[in-house]
Motif scaffolding. Structure first.
Motif, PDB file in Angstrom:
ATOM      1  N   VAL A  74      -9.103  -7.506  -7.400  1.00  0.00           N
ATOM      2  CA  VAL A  74      -9.186  -7.615  -5.974  1.00  0.00           C
ATOM      3  C   VAL A  74      -8.642  -6.470  -4.963  1.00  0.00           C
ATOM      4  O   VAL A  74      -7.440  -5.849  -5.146  1.00  0.00           O
ATOM      5  N   PRO A  75      -9.873  -5.881  -4.341  1.00  0.00           N
ATOM      6  CA  PRO A  75      -9.437  -4.779  -3.682  1.00  0.00           C
ATOM      7  C   PRO A  75      -8.517  -5.159  -2.444  1.00  0.00           C
ATOM      8  O   PRO A  75      -8.976  -6.210  -1.730  1.00  0.00           O
ATOM      9  N   ALA A  76      -7.390  -4.459  -2.328  1.00  0.00           N
ATOM     10  CA  ALA A  76      -6.282  -5.281  -1.242  1.00  0.00           C
ATOM     11  C   ALA A  76      -5.827  -4.100  -0.396  1.00  0.00           C
ATOM     12  O   ALA A  76      -4.717  -4.610   0.283  1.00  0.00           O
ATOM     13  N   SER A  77      -6.218  -3.158  -0.365  1.00  0.00           N
ATOM     14  CA  SER A  77      -5.559  -2.079   0.138  1.00  0.00           C
ATOM     15  C   SER A  77      -5.682  -1.977   1.962  1.00  0.00           C
ATOM     16  O   SER A  77      -5.170  -1.160   2.577  1.00  0.00           O
ATOM     17  N   GLY A  78      -6.784  -2.664   2.270  1.00  0.00           N
ATOM     18  CA  GLY A  78      -7.311  -2.570   3.390  1.00  0.00           C
ATOM     19  C   GLY A  78      -6.162  -3.015   4.679  1.00  0.00           C
ATOM     20  O   GLY A  78      -5.494  -4.031   4.574  1.00  0.00           O
ATOM     21  N   ALA A  79      -6.130  -2.312   5.620  1.00  0.00           N
ATOM     22  CA  ALA A  79      -5.243  -2.761   6.616  1.00  0.00           C
ATOM     23  C   ALA A  79      -5.816  -3.867   7.657  1.00  0.00           C
ATOM     24  O   ALA A  79      -6.969  -4.027   7.638  1.00  0.00           O
ATOM     25  N   ALA A  80      -5.030  -4.612   8.279  1.00  0.00           N
ATOM     26  CA  ALA A  80      -5.250  -5.852   9.141  1.00  0.00           C
ATOM     27  C   ALA A  80      -5.828  -5.418  10.334  1.00  0.00           C
ATOM     28  O   ALA A  80      -6.140  -6.350  11.493  1.00  0.00           O
ATOM     29  N   THR A  81      -5.870  -3.987  10.877  1.00  0.00           N
ATOM     30  CA  THR A  81      -5.841  -3.566  12.113  1.00  0.00           C
ATOM     31  C   THR A  81      -7.202  -4.197  12.911  1.00  0.00           C
ATOM     32  O   THR A  81      -7.118  -4.723  14.056  1.00  0.00           O
ATOM     33  N   ARG A  82      -8.335  -4.198  12.237  1.00  0.00           N
ATOM     34  CA  ARG A  82      -9.391  -4.448  12.811  1.00  0.00           C
ATOM     35  C   ARG A  82      -9.645  -5.948  13.005  1.00  0.00           C
ATOM     36  O   ARG A  82     -10.381  -6.570  13.700  1.00  0.00           O
TER      37      ARG A  82
END
Length: 509
Positions: A74-82
């Motif tokens: 699971v790629p999970a490094s994305g920030a929630a900003t967007r």
């Protein structure tokens, strides 16, 4: 252009001088747009598995899985900003001291903001936000509507509140149950128990940003007993970071290495293609790949799980055929009728059209990692999709292509993209071991020529950045691939916070 200090910095970053020269050359020469021939469609690269065959493939997976090593990646490094773009805009543009909320909405109409306000009580995080408001703004209830809304958004997004702007998407509260809420991280665990567990053990590998690891560890310790009790499954979590040696150099618009205030060369993360290195370290019979935000509330998991098992059954069926053929091709003499069968299999099942006649070359074509990709009908969603692509050697193959790789100013290419019937939801089942059980080196099956040059802003200056071949497009360009249509309701990403109002994200909706 590079000094001794630069060379030392490059070495300390884990990069080679040759790789930097290669990157600078790419910036200078550019990356040609992908030459798409046509979009893949049902019967032309995309398979619709008949319902009469579903249970057979599901059963194949169910009866095989306890003898296999299975990991969910699971790629999970994305920030929630967007997720909160329209709320950031609201904070930047609205001043409750000088303007009423109604006047603001007339001046800056925002359907997204109005939807959010109308449904605030339904979000899983609302009670936590209210608690923060009580701590910081005791006069909240006495204030006007605009001031209350402004404070609420501040407490959601900013560091003195819940700091959602700086959290990874996987740790944002997604689903609101009667007595608790769940994050996307917890839902990924719960879901894994239904299709990626063997002998009551589920193994998951997450790619985190290093700074977020303590938060994920804390979340895991908080939820593991609850989710284990519900699923009767023990969860084993491993994680990795995007490696510094996968970073790429940033350059000015004139292709000169960018430097910071201390005259150090600037390196940037190279997109999700950098995760190929992380995936390459996962040694397992079957790897499920799914993005962190593509989850559903518990009552919808059975449906999701069914199609995951279907794709995995398809992978096992393909592997059985491929491994059988490879064992035959190892022999000195192979009957002509068998060669015909192999070539027919490559054409019909793996959509390989440029098929060699030579026995050794057939062996090489078959002896590759295999992926089965679920694709869904196009609803106008942004993102990549399955296309027939012509490479620099004039070979035509089936690939996942991102829009950013296509010359959308070319009317012909634009027509092909607009006519595409399916897109890629990142619903992939991978077979990364060969017919002898040895793991493939996945780096050998990537297309290094399929990266992307993007423009970014650093300190107010526009610069060029290089992204490596994407994990599921260029990073898997030389894998054997099967595209299978799956229902649209198996794809439920959360790109905007308002997506959490959709049925699949609302327990008992």
């Amino acid at each position: 252009m590079l000094t001794k200090k630069d060379l030392q910095q490059i070495k300390e970053h884990g990069l080679s001088l040759q790789s930097i020269y290669n990157q600078l050359e790419i910036f200078s020469l550019g990356i040609p747009a992908v030459d798409i021939v046509t979009a893949a469609s049902v019967g032309n690269g995309i398979e619709v598995i008949p319902e009469s065959s579903h249970q057979k493939l599901v059963d194949l997976y169910e009866t095989s899985k306890d003898k296999l090593d299975i990991v969910k990646f699971v790629p999970a490094s994305g920030a929630a900003t967007r997720m909160f773009d329209f709320l950031h805009k609201f904070l930047e543009e609205y001043d409750p001291e000088t303007e009423t909320l109604n006047k603001y909405l007339k001046r800056v109409p925002s359907f997204a903001l109005e939807t959010f306000m109308d449904h605030m009580k339904e979000f899983a995080f609302i009670n936590d936000v209210r608690r923060k408001i009580r701590e910081h703004y005791p006069d909240y209830k006495k204030s006007n509507k605009g001031q209350r809304m402004y404070w609420l958004v501040k407490m959601m997004l900013e560091p003195e509140g819940l700091n959602f702007s700086d959290l990874p998407k996987g740790l944002i509260p997604f689903h609101k149950y009667a007595k608790y809420y769940t994050t996307a991280f917890e839902e990924q665990l719960y879901e894994a128990a239904f299709y990626a567990a063997t002998r009551d053990d589920a193994y998951l590998h997450f790619t985190f940003s290093e700074k977020h690891v303590p938060y994920f560890k804390e979340e895991f310790e908080t939820v593991r007993n609850r989710v284990s009790k519900k699923t009767k499954t023990e969860f084993h979590i491993s994680y990795s970071f995007q490696k510094p040696e996968t970073d790429t150099i940033a350059v000015t618009l004139d292709n000169v290495p960018l430097r910071d205030a201390d005259s150090n060369v600037v390196f940037r993360p190279s997109g999700h293609g950098a995760l190929l290195s992380n995936l390459n370290e996962v040694d397992s019979d079957i790897i499920f790949i799914k993005n962190i935000d593509n989850v559903v509330a518990e009552e919808y998991v059975e449906n999701i799980s069914y199609y995951k098992k279907l794709l995995a059954g398809k992978l096992l069926w393909l592997q059985k055929k491929v491994f059988g053929y490879l064992n035959i091709l190892e022999q000195e003499e192979v009957e002509e009728s068998t060669i015909k069968d192999i070539r027919s299999f490559l054409w019909n099942e793996l959509s390989i059209k440029d098929i060699p006649m030579d026995q050794d070359k057939l062996f090489m074509v078959l002896n590759r990692p295999i992926r089965v990709c679920g694709v869904v009908k196009n609803t106008g969603a942004p993102g990549g999709g399955p296309f027939w692509v012509k490479d620099q050697d004039e070979t035509i193959s089936l690939q996942i292509v991102e829009k950013s790789q296509i010359d959308m100013e070319n009317p012909h290419m634009q027509t092909i993209v607009n006519d595409a019937t399916h897109f890629n939801p990142v619903d992939i089942v991978c077979g990364v071991r060969d017919f002898r059980g040895k793991k493939f080196d996945l780096m050998l099956f990537s297309d290094p020529r399929s990266g992307i040059i993007t423009k970014k802003t650093v300190g107010g200056v526009t610069v060029k950045a290089l992204e490596l071949p994407g994990l599921w497009n260029g990073g898997m360009a030389k894998w054997n691939t099967a595209f299978v249509e799956v229902p649209l309701d198996t794809f439920n990403p959360v790109k905007s916070v308002n997506d959490l109002l959709n049925r699949e994200h609302r327990p008992n909706a």
